[in-house]
Design a protein around this motif. Structure first.
Motif, short mmCIF file in Angstrom:
data_model
loop_
_atom_site.label_atom_id
_atom_site.label_comp_id
_atom_site.label_asym_id
_atom_site.label_seq_id
_atom_site.Cartn_x
_atom_site.Cartn_y
_atom_site.Cartn_z
N ASN A 135 0.79 -1.30 0.30
CA ASN A 135 -0.16 -0.01 -0.14
C ASN A 135 0.42 1.56 -0.06
O ASN A 135 0.68 2.46 0.45
CB ASN A 135 -1.27 -0.12 1.44
CG ASN A 135 -0.19 -0.06 2.71
OD1 ASN A 135 1.09 -0.22 2.42
ND2 ASN A 135 -0.44 -0.27 4.01
N LEU B 63 3.63 2.26 1.94
CA LEU B 63 3.62 2.52 3.95
C LEU B 63 5.21 2.28 3.50
O LEU B 63 5.35 0.14 2.91
CB LEU B 63 3.22 2.51 4.93
CG LEU B 63 1.91 1.76 5.29
CD1 LEU B 63 1.17 1.92 5.79
CD2 LEU B 63 1.71 3.48 5.26
N ILE C 171 8.16 0.97 5.76
CA ILE C 171 8.33 0.41 7.81
C ILE C 171 9.77 1.56 7.61
O ILE C 171 10.48 -0.05 6.69
CB ILE C 171 7.67 -1.05 8.05
CG1 ILE C 171 6.37 0.02 7.77
CG2 ILE C 171 7.33 -0.95 9.41
CD1 ILE C 171 5.26 -1.64 8.11
N ARG D 176 9.09 3.85 12.89
CA ARG D 176 9.01 5.05 11.65
C ARG D 176 7.89 4.51 10.85
O ARG D 176 8.55 3.78 9.48
CB ARG D 176 10.71 5.64 11.68
CG ARG D 176 11.05 6.33 12.63
CD ARG D 176 11.48 7.02 12.43
NE ARG D 176 12.34 7.42 11.42
CZ ARG D 176 14.44 7.61 11.64
NH1 ARG D 176 14.44 8.30 13.11
NH2 ARG D 176 14.17 7.01 10.89
N VAL D 177 6.22 4.53 10.87
CA VAL D 177 6.13 4.35 9.21
C VAL D 177 5.37 5.63 8.65
O VAL D 177 5.34 6.45 8.67
CB VAL D 177 4.67 3.98 9.58
CG1 VAL D 177 4.31 3.32 7.89
CG2 VAL D 177 4.86 2.65 10.35
N HIS D 178 6.44 5.88 7.21
CA HIS D 178 5.72 6.87 6.41
C HIS D 178 5.03 6.72 5.04
O HIS D 178 5.35 5.69 4.87
CB HIS D 178 7.43 7.37 6.08
CG HIS D 178 8.89 6.91 6.44
ND1 HIS D 178 8.98 8.78 7.15
CD2 HIS D 178 8.81 6.50 7.03
CE1 HIS D 178 9.91 8.51 7.96
NE2 HIS D 178 9.95 7.05 8.35
N GLY D 179 3.99 7.31 5.50
CA GLY D 179 2.98 7.65 4.60
C GLY D 179 2.55 7.84 3.90
O GLY D 179 3.35 9.50 4.19
N SER D 180 0.79 8.56 2.80
CA SER D 180 1.24 9.51 2.21
C SER D 180 -0.48 9.91 1.91
O SER D 180 -1.57 10.08 1.35
CB SER D 180 1.88 9.63 0.50
OG SER D 180 0.98 8.47 0.14
N GLY D 181 -0.71 9.78 2.90
CA GLY D 181 -2.75 9.35 3.53
C GLY D 181 -3.47 8.08 3.71
O GLY D 181 -4.38 7.72 3.02
N GLN D 182 -2.41 6.63 3.67
CA GLN D 182 -2.97 5.89 3.51
C GLN D 182 -3.82 5.45 4.89
O GLN D 182 -4.00 5.75 6.11
CB GLN D 182 -2.13 4.68 3.74
CG GLN D 182 -1.22 4.34 2.59
CD GLN D 182 -0.29 5.19 2.11
OE1 GLN D 182 -0.25 6.42 3.13
NE2 GLN D 182 0.46 4.91 1.55
N THR D 183 -5.56 4.98 4.73
CA THR D 183 -6.05 4.48 5.48
C THR D 183 -6.02 3.35 5.25
O THR D 183 -5.73 2.51 4.40
CB THR D 183 -7.49 5.38 5.12
OG1 THR D 183 -7.60 5.01 3.98
CG2 THR D 183 -7.50 6.44 5.22
N LEU E 222 5.11 5.20 15.39
CA LEU E 222 4.81 6.51 14.56
C LEU E 222 4.93 6.64 13.79
O LEU E 222 5.43 5.68 12.35
CB LEU E 222 6.08 7.43 15.39
CG LEU E 222 6.48 6.80 17.16
CD1 LEU E 222 7.83 7.56 17.43
CD2 LEU E 222 5.85 7.83 17.38
N HIS F 194 3.91 8.61 9.84
CA HIS F 194 3.16 10.17 9.40
C HIS F 194 2.17 9.69 8.49
O HIS F 194 2.29 8.72 7.75
CB HIS F 194 4.69 10.45 8.48
CG HIS F 194 4.61 11.37 7.54
ND1 HIS F 194 5.35 11.62 6.60
CD2 HIS F 194 4.17 13.04 7.42
CE1 HIS F 194 5.49 12.88 6.21
NE2 HIS F 194 4.35 13.26 6.88
N ASN F 195 1.21 10.42 7.98
CA ASN F 195 0.40 10.49 7.41
C ASN F 195 -0.38 9.15 7.03
O ASN F 195 -0.60 8.48 5.89
CB ASN F 195 1.41 11.21 5.81
CG ASN F 195 1.03 12.39 6.01
OD1 ASN F 195 0.53 13.35 6.74
ND2 ASN F 195 1.57 13.36 5.00
#
Lengths: 428, 428
Positions: free
Chosen positions: A115, A117, A119, A419-426, B375, B377-378
């Protein structure tokens, strides 16, 4: 208070709780302190130790005089004693810790999810570490510096024998923290030597102590392991084995047995039991035992060993369970690697075991099937040491299987987070 | 014994000690079992579960009838209930665990020393794991399979509500072990539901239990955390925060707040507190709260929140410390990321926190300075899940910092040891 009085148990509970709260408060800024600032503090500590050598040696003199008057053994007095060279070595040890890589913030693993993300698993400090030790004043500096490097606050509780020396060293550590602008409570020293203070630490200071590291003899470690309500990094004993397989080269087996047992007999990585493959009893046993005996080692064995080496003393069941920490070794003939693994599974303290062998099948079984912290092939058990492992420094060796195992260095004094980096994931 | 009688406390002590000894004995062959054999057992378990669906559903029917008669809540009865589809899902879950990489034997790190020693750090099983759970009978299968994959023996203690269902599932697991030639004691089930049995597990079964994983409500986890004398992988609560920074995109903030709170309100990764940067109170706060309210969420906030969103209920200090696990959210205006970090540092349960922001400085501070297991982000806090992390399956989520943190999957159910390869090295 209307009367002058000795600190009561109640005072000690209050005092220790306060140390815990201060440690926890210091841990937060420490956790995000830059590598540069932590190293600046370490270098300033080393400098302060060298600049205050006179004061440290004077304090040590009072400890030594008290110890002599109290009739401490020569061994304890030697551990307690400081001189200019030892103080310089302590300072150099701290500089070596400054040179280590900072584990905090290191990305241990990272991966992407379908998706999108991303991680990361990142190292973080553990929090507040309690160190309980006995007569070696250098532990004050080693443990304080190692915990700081890993971003942890530490509460140091040294023994009463070395109280003045430890206090003098501790004040140099605090000077280093102050010079670098780090909280002075990052390295706290328990200012009383009451046994009850240790009890409070073992109960965890109201949740403000994350782990305890005991440094000292068996009775200290045993008390800590039995009573602590917080995790403990420790080994109770090092009943280390050296197994000589039928495929071993004789000269290598002799050299490794000598080194594993006799290099230093009082360290936890010293071999205590020698297992020799019955298939090479005729060729390997006697030369190995002769070399050990010539080096001053007492040999204990069963009837089959004594038949070939008559000067051996008769071994009892108790010998297989004993960490001599002395120039004594128990020797047993075994039917190959299988029985060696069985014996070690029964009697080992899960610290360090070594095999001398050329047969890859025997080596593989030994290294894979034995459940000890360190397993060596064709190398001495005395390599069980954080420095020898390339960790730079260690606060001890752990035989437990939770979190840390083997040498406990800066990396083992850390935890991790994600640390999880997303772009608006639900999440669907 | 001359009289027929109920099992006494003494019997339970004996019984539990025996389970511990059997678990420890099974752990040794399990630790060296091949991946193929473990997977064969897992696939045979899945097959046995499907083949015995009728028997499992019959057992479940008796649990359900007893539960209904005892007046269990609808929520508990739903957790307890099995049907064909749920049994099939349990079997599929075990097949998915068979598909995971085997962590045991993986070399995590390796390096060479100047003296020629080659050092490997290798994953090993932890040993014997105790799982204490309540009404979900599927935990029997999930936990049993996950522990087996990581080479651990497991002792399962399910709640009395699901006793018949768990026993039926457990017998399928044992059938799988038997078919693959693995020790049946690899997955043991405590056959009594006395509270004292849990007490024995918390005391560690005489050193034969290495870690305990509680699966269930707050009171169970609290008892385990307070009383266990062995390490515990658990989280007591998930007071998770979503922080909307001044740099957040409004539509993303609305979507993430809705998902983090309302996707499922009863999971530990559900957001319980929304922090909104005061700088965007005028633009972001009301649309987010309107979306939440429209989805059926109760809003609780301070005066400043209620001034802008009058239908909000007044929040008290207690709200910041509450895990609602329900369609309720507490809302606070904060002065930027700094105050968000402060609030989270004070009230968080160190589980999961998310930031919605485009400003890289705010994101970096949030991800680096907060000491929680996860943690984001977005991205929604509801991604706090082993499956979503790509771990395949999890036995729970841990908020402690020792050994495991965040989702506890197969990898977290392992320890490690060192293998050192030499060519005759002795230590100088």
């Amino acid at each position: 208070m209307l009367q002058v009085r000795e600190p009561s148990e109640h005072d000690i509970v209050t005092l220790m709780a306060e140390l815990g709260r201060r440690g926890r408060a210091a841990a937060r800024p420490l956790a995000v302190a830059s590598t540069e600032r932590k190293n600046a503090a370490l270098l300033a500590m080393a400098e302060a130790l060298e600049a205050n050598t006179g004061r440290i040696l004077a304090a040590n003199k009072t400890d030594m005089e008290k110890g002599e008057a109290a009739g401490l053994s020569a061994a304890i007095l030697d551990r307690l004693k400081l001189d200019e060279k030892r103080v310089r070595a302590i300072a150099e040890g701290i500089r070596a810790i400054a040179d280590l890589d900072d584990p905090v913030g290191t990305v241990i693993a990272e991966w992407d999810r379908p998706n999108g993300l991303h991680i990361e698993r990142v190292r973080t400090p553990l929090g507040v570490i309690g160190v309980i030790y006995e007569s070696r004043p250098n532990v004050t500096a080693d443990a304080g510096a190692l915990c700081l490097k890993a971003g942890n606050a530490v509460i140091l509780r040294g023994g009463s024998d070395s109280a003045a020396s430890s206090a003098a060293i501790h004040s140099c550590l605090v000077e280093g923290l102050r010079k670098a602008g780090l909280p002075e409570d990052a390295i706290q020293r328990v200012p009383v030597t009451d046994r009850e203070a240790v009890g409070e630490m073992l109960r965890g200071l109201g949740g403000n102590l994350d782990v305890i590291v005991p440094r000292g003899g068996r009775s200290l470690v045993e008390r800590v392991q039995n009573e602590a309500r917080v995790p403990v990094f420790a080994h109770l004993e090092g009943i280390c084995h050296l197994y000589v397989d039928r495929s071993a080269k004789l000269d290598m087996a002799v050299a490794l047995a000598l080194n594993a047992k006799m290099r230093r007999t009082g360290v936890c990585g010293a071999a205590e039991t020698l297992l020799v493959d019955r298939a090479v009893a005729g060729t390997h046993l006697v030369p190995i035992l002769e070399a050990l005996a010539a080096a001053g080692c007492e040999i204990r064995g069963g009837e089959d060993v004594r038949a070939r080496f008559p000067s051996a003393i008769s071994a009892s069941e108790e010998d297989w369970r004993t960490e001599y920490l002395d120039a004594i070794i128990s020797v047993k003939l075994v039917d190959g690697v299988f029985e060696a693994i069985e014996h070690i599974g029964t009697y080992s303290s899960h610290h360090t075991e070594a095999i001398v062998a050329e047969d890859p099948v025997a080596v593989q079984r030994f290294l894979n099937e034995i459940d000890s912290a360190i397993l060596l092939h064709n190398a001495s058990t005395q390599f069980a040491d954080g420095g020898e492992f390339g960790m730079g420094a260690e606060i001890g060796i752990a035989t437990g299987k939770m979190h840390a195992r083997g040498p406990v260095g800066v990396e083992q004094l850390t935890s991790f987070k994600y640390r999880v980096h997303g772009s608006g994931q639900t999440r669907p």
